[in-house]
Design a protein around this motif. Structure first.
Motif, mmCIF file in Angstrom:
data_model
loop_
_atom_site.group_PDB
_atom_site.id
_atom_site.type_symbol
_atom_site.label_atom_id
_atom_site.label_comp_id
_atom_site.label_asym_id
_atom_site.label_seq_id
_atom_site.Cartn_x
_atom_site.Cartn_y
_atom_site.Cartn_z
ATOM 1 N N HIS A 96 0.865 -1.181 0.000
ATOM 2 C CA HIS A 96 0.000 0.000 0.000
ATOM 3 C C HIS A 96 0.901 1.230 0.000
ATOM 4 C CE1 HIS A 96 -4.131 1.669 1.362
ATOM 5 N NE2 HIS A 96 -3.434 2.634 0.771
ATOM 6 N N LEU A 142 -2.883 0.466 -4.025
ATOM 7 C CA LEU A 142 -2.859 -0.831 -3.341
ATOM 8 C C LEU A 142 -2.692 -1.917 -4.390
ATOM 9 C CD1 LEU A 142 -3.339 -2.508 -0.700
ATOM 10 C CD2 LEU A 142 -5.758 -2.528 -1.330
ATOM 11 N N SER A 187 3.455 -2.819 3.931
ATOM 12 C CA SER A 187 2.833 -4.095 3.581
ATOM 13 C C SER A 187 1.476 -4.226 4.245
ATOM 14 C CB SER A 187 3.729 -5.264 4.011
ATOM 15 O OG SER A 187 4.941 -5.254 3.300
ATOM 16 N N ARG A 188 0.524 -4.779 3.509
ATOM 17 C CA ARG A 188 -0.785 -5.152 4.056
ATOM 18 C C ARG A 188 -0.792 -6.678 4.168
ATOM 19 N NH1 ARG A 188 -4.993 -1.397 2.841
ATOM 20 N NH2 ARG A 188 -6.370 -2.884 3.891
ATOM 21 N N ALA A 230 -0.612 -1.779 10.467
ATOM 22 C CA ALA A 230 0.411 -1.056 9.703
ATOM 23 C C ALA A 230 1.179 -0.151 10.662
ATOM 24 C CB ALA A 230 -0.243 -0.252 8.586
ATOM 25 N N LEU A 250 -7.773 1.039 7.805
ATOM 26 C CA LEU A 250 -7.298 -0.118 7.049
ATOM 27 C C LEU A 250 -7.688 -1.374 7.806
ATOM 28 C CD1 LEU A 250 -3.637 1.167 6.514
ATOM 29 C CD2 LEU A 250 -5.598 1.598 5.038
ATOM 30 N N ASP A 289 -7.515 -5.566 7.427
ATOM 31 C CA ASP A 289 -7.051 -6.768 6.736
ATOM 32 C C ASP A 289 -7.723 -7.977 7.364
ATOM 33 O OD1 ASP A 289 -5.449 -4.944 5.511
ATOM 34 O OD2 ASP A 289 -3.545 -5.786 6.188
ATOM 35 N N ARG A 345 -9.367 -7.242 1.909
ATOM 36 C CA ARG A 345 -8.727 -6.003 2.338
ATOM 37 C C ARG A 345 -9.725 -4.865 2.143
ATOM 38 N NH1 ARG A 345 -6.164 -9.418 4.184
ATOM 39 N NH2 ARG A 345 -3.928 -9.859 3.981
ATOM 40 N N ASP A 395 -10.707 -0.617 2.917
ATOM 41 C CA ASP A 395 -10.199 0.724 3.208
ATOM 42 C C ASP A 395 -11.355 1.706 3.329
ATOM 43 O OD1 ASP A 395 -7.009 1.115 2.543
ATOM 44 O OD2 ASP A 395 -7.896 -0.551 1.440
#
Length: 271
Positions: free
Chosen positions: A3, A84, A113-114, A119, A137, A139, A208, A210
């Motif tokens: 990302h 992304l 990194s996702r 993060a 965010l 995940d 994922r 957002d």
């Protein structure tokens, strides 16, 4: 997954209102980085809205398993880019290309990194008096939420109202397969506050999500609502700062804002 984020301040207002330039950015940057777009860019000019200061252009394009988004705010003389992707990317070249097309005096850049966790590279201490807004965010592994196009459309269509935000388009959802046959379903909706996106890999059971907002929201209400709609066995989440110390960089456009507010007021009170 990688990302990339860029927040730019004190740029050129004329460029932030240039539809063709923003279209070219969303088209050319993925190509230069060797990424795989799965649609042409989709742009929404946003003017004379509820908040005049939010005027500008919102744009996005889906990549294979990811996206690029660009939000410009011409009154505020700032812009925000997210990219992304599950592919390897050259963040330095991405930065150079963006700043060449949309130069600015101040920029904040992050690339991380996702991978299912928080993060840690991002600033998370939000100051509602000086920052631009939050970026949530999420995940999800062992994902049990919506997986098909119709279900993802329904989720993204109803979510803005559920969390008190303002949609400016119906969701856009695509179902694609990579060259190696991996299935991914991607959805995006633009909101007056910025955007929300969801990418789901049904066969791998991961997703994922957002939510980027230029308005601060009640995290204690909004985040549990989102998590309940996106159930998973494991999740990593980060509520990050976008536009840190934004108020110290912004230039005032009081006359422009006042004129637009008068126009919106006439529309609101007309019979």
């Amino acid at each position: 997954m990688t990302h990339f984020m860029l927040d730019g301040f004190q740029g050129h207002r004329a460029r932030f209102d240039d539809l063709r330039l923003i279209h070219e950015l969303c088209s050319e940057i993925p190509e230069k980085l060797g990424l795989d777009p799965v649609m042409p860019p989709f742009l929404i000019p946003y003017y004379d809205g509820v908040e005049p200061e939010d005027a500008g252009i919102s744009a996005f394009a889906f990549l294979m398993g990811g996206h690029i988004t660009v939000h410009t705010f011409s009154y505020r003389e700032c812009y925000f880019v997210d990219l992304l992707t599950p592919q390897t990317m050259d963040s330095e070249r991405c930065t150079q290309d963006l700043l060449r097309s949309l130069p600015c005096e101040v920029s904040n850049i992050a690339c991380f990194s996702r991978n299912g966790g928080a993060a840690d590279e991002l600033a998370t201490e939000i100051d509602v008096h000086s920052d631009f807004g939050p970026h949530y965010l999420l995940d999800l592994d062992g994902y049990r939420g919506p997986r098909e196009q119709g279900a993802i459309f329904g989720l993204l269509d109803s979510l803005p109202q559920r969390i008190g935000m303002t949609p400016i388009m119906r969701p856009y959802v695509v179902s694609t397969r990579s060259e190696d046959g991996e299935h991914v379903v991607s959805g995006m909706t633009m909101i007056a506050e910025s955007h929300m996106a969801l990418h789901v890999w049904p066969e791998r059971g991961i997703a994922r999500f957002d939510l980027f907002s230029c308005e601060f929201f009640d995290a204690e209400t909004v985040l549990p609502t989102i998590r309940a709609l996106l159930p998973a066995e494991r999740f990593g989440e980060t509520l990050a700062v976008r536009g840190s110390k934004y108020t110290s960089y912004q230039n005032s456009r009081e006359q422009d804002v006042a004129r637009t507010r008068r126009w919106v007021s006439r529309l609101t009170h007309s019979e």
